[in-house]
Structure formats: structure tokens, C-alpha cells
Design a protein around this motif. Structure first.
Motif, PDB file in Angstrom:
ATOM      1  N   ASP A  57      -3.584   1.602   9.083  1.00  0.00           N
ATOM      2  CA  ASP A  57      -2.200   1.885   8.707  1.00  0.00           C
ATOM      3  C   ASP A  57      -1.802   3.246   9.262  1.00  0.00           C
ATOM      4  N   PRO A  58      -0.541   3.372   9.711  1.00  0.00           N
ATOM      5  CA  PRO A  58      -0.102   4.639  10.297  1.00  0.00           C
ATOM      6  C   PRO A  58       0.287   5.713   9.287  1.00  0.00           C
ATOM      7  N   ARG A  59       0.372   5.372   8.023  1.00  0.00           N
ATOM      8  CA  ARG A  59       0.768   6.367   7.022  1.00  0.00           C
ATOM      9  C   ARG A  59      -0.397   7.300   6.691  1.00  0.00           C
ATOM     10  N   ASP A  60      -0.085   8.559   6.560  1.00  0.00           N
ATOM     11  CA  ASP A  60      -1.100   9.575   6.310  1.00  0.00           C
ATOM     12  C   ASP A  60      -1.411   9.626   4.827  1.00  0.00           C
ATOM     13  N   SER A  61      -2.190   8.635   4.386  1.00  0.00           N
ATOM     14  CA  SER A  61      -2.532   8.578   2.970  1.00  0.00           C
ATOM     15  C   SER A  61      -3.834   7.814   2.830  1.00  0.00           C
ATOM     16  N   ILE A  62      -4.455   7.969   1.684  1.00  0.00           N
ATOM     17  CA  ILE A  62      -5.717   7.286   1.409  1.00  0.00           C
ATOM     18  C   ILE A  62      -5.455   6.218   0.357  1.00  0.00           C
ATOM     19  N   SER A  63      -5.812   4.991   0.665  1.00  0.00           N
ATOM     20  CA  SER A  63      -5.588   3.917  -0.292  1.00  0.00           C
ATOM     21  C   SER A  63      -6.753   2.952  -0.299  1.00  0.00           C
ATOM     22  N   ALA A  64      -7.111   2.520  -1.489  1.00  0.00           N
ATOM     23  CA  ALA A  64      -8.144   1.506  -1.664  1.00  0.00           C
ATOM     24  C   ALA A  64      -7.536   0.137  -1.958  1.00  0.00           C
ATOM     25  N   ILE A  65      -6.230   0.016  -1.789  1.00  0.00           N
ATOM     26  CA  ILE A  65      -5.515  -1.217  -2.100  1.00  0.00           C
ATOM     27  C   ILE A  65      -5.297  -2.006  -0.818  1.00  0.00           C
ATOM     28  N   ALA A  66      -5.796  -3.204  -0.772  1.00  0.00           N
ATOM     29  CA  ALA A  66      -5.708  -4.011   0.441  1.00  0.00           C
ATOM     30  C   ALA A  66      -4.261  -4.227   0.881  1.00  0.00           C
ATOM     31  N   GLY A  67      -3.368  -4.439  -0.061  1.00  0.00           N
ATOM     32  CA  GLY A  67      -1.979  -4.715   0.272  1.00  0.00           C
ATOM     33  C   GLY A  67      -1.251  -3.552   0.913  1.00  0.00           C
ATOM     34  N   TRP A  68      -1.824  -2.396   0.877  1.00  0.00           N
ATOM     35  CA  TRP A  68      -1.183  -1.201   1.451  1.00  0.00           C
ATOM     36  C   TRP A  68      -1.276  -1.182   2.970  1.00  0.00           C
ATOM     37  N   TYR A  69      -2.280  -1.865   3.523  1.00  0.00           N
ATOM     38  CA  TYR A  69      -2.565  -1.765   4.947  1.00  0.00           C
ATOM     39  C   TYR A  69      -1.713  -2.728   5.766  1.00  0.00           C
TER      40      TYR A  69
END
Length: 123
Positions: free
Chosen positions: A98-110
Motif C-alpha cells: 500500500d502506498p500510504r505511510d502507515s502501519i496496519s495489520a488489517i488485511a482490508g487496508w491494503y
């Protein structure tokens, strides 16, 4: 961005495997990269993530200390080194970006996903 995961296989418990995720398309170095896995009958599960520059990584508790994520922006690849594999690590492993500068463990975010590679660990 197109992602291609590879490196899966059948191994015995305690062995190691190295998964790779090759990217093509837009500027890969500016994308957060993550690995997820999905076992039969279960939801997709977060494994680990690496930030843009590769100096920060986060892992699920279930793999912490055994798995390591690294990236080579010059080669547009992300690698998941898996050591001390256990039967419960058996799953299809997916790379995500994902191009957003964030950390996520949520599959739907990618936004982008590879096709998955099967890892099977026998006891």
C-alpha cells in the motif's frame, strides 16, 4: 502495482523457508509491504510488515523471533525468512502493499495483493 509471491513448499517442522515478493509497476520503494497468511477454514492473518525504508518491522506474536521481513527497493523485492517452522505455520502466504505511510495489520487496508504461495509444514 503487480505482486508475485514465490518460494513456498513442503518442509518438515524445524526447517526454514524463504519467501519472496517481486513487485512491478509503480514506485515500489514508496509502498509499505506486508505478509499475511490464510489457513484452510480460517481468516487471513497478519504475519508482519516493513515500512518504506526498511528500518522498521512489526510481527505477529505467533511468528516473532522466528520470521524476518526485509526489502530491497533497488530490486523491488520483499523477503520473508521463516525459521523454526511449525505445523501451525501451514497456510497460503500472501504479500501485500500500500502506498500510504502507515502501519496496519488489517488485511482490508491494503490496496495490492500477490497471488499467494503455499507453505506446508509437516510434523
Amino acid at each position: 502495482v503487480q505482486l508475485q509471491a514465490s518460494g513456498g513448499g513442503l518442509v518438515q517442522a524445524g526447517a526454514s523457508l524463504r519467501l519472496s515478493c517481486a513487485a512491478s509497476g509503480r514506485t515500489f520503494s514508496s509502498y509499505v509491504k506486508a505478509w499475511f497468511r490464510q489457513a484452510p477454514g480460517k481468516e487471513r492473518e497478519f504475519v508482519g510488515i516493513i515500512n518504506f525504508s526498511g528500518d522498521r518491522t512489526y510481527y505477529a506474536d505467533s511468528v516473532k523471533g522466528r520470521f524476518t521481513i526485509s526489502r530491497d527497493n533497488a530490486k523491488n523485492t520483499v523477503t520473508l525468512q521463516m525459521n523454526s517452522l511449525k505445523p501451525e505455520d501451514t497456510a497460503v502466504y500472501y504479500c501485500a502493499a500500500d502506498p500510504r505511510d502507515s502501519i496496519s495489520a488489517i488485511a482490508g487496508w491494503y490496496s495490492y495483493w500477490g497471488q499467494g504461495t503455499q507453505v506446508t509444514v509437516s510434523s
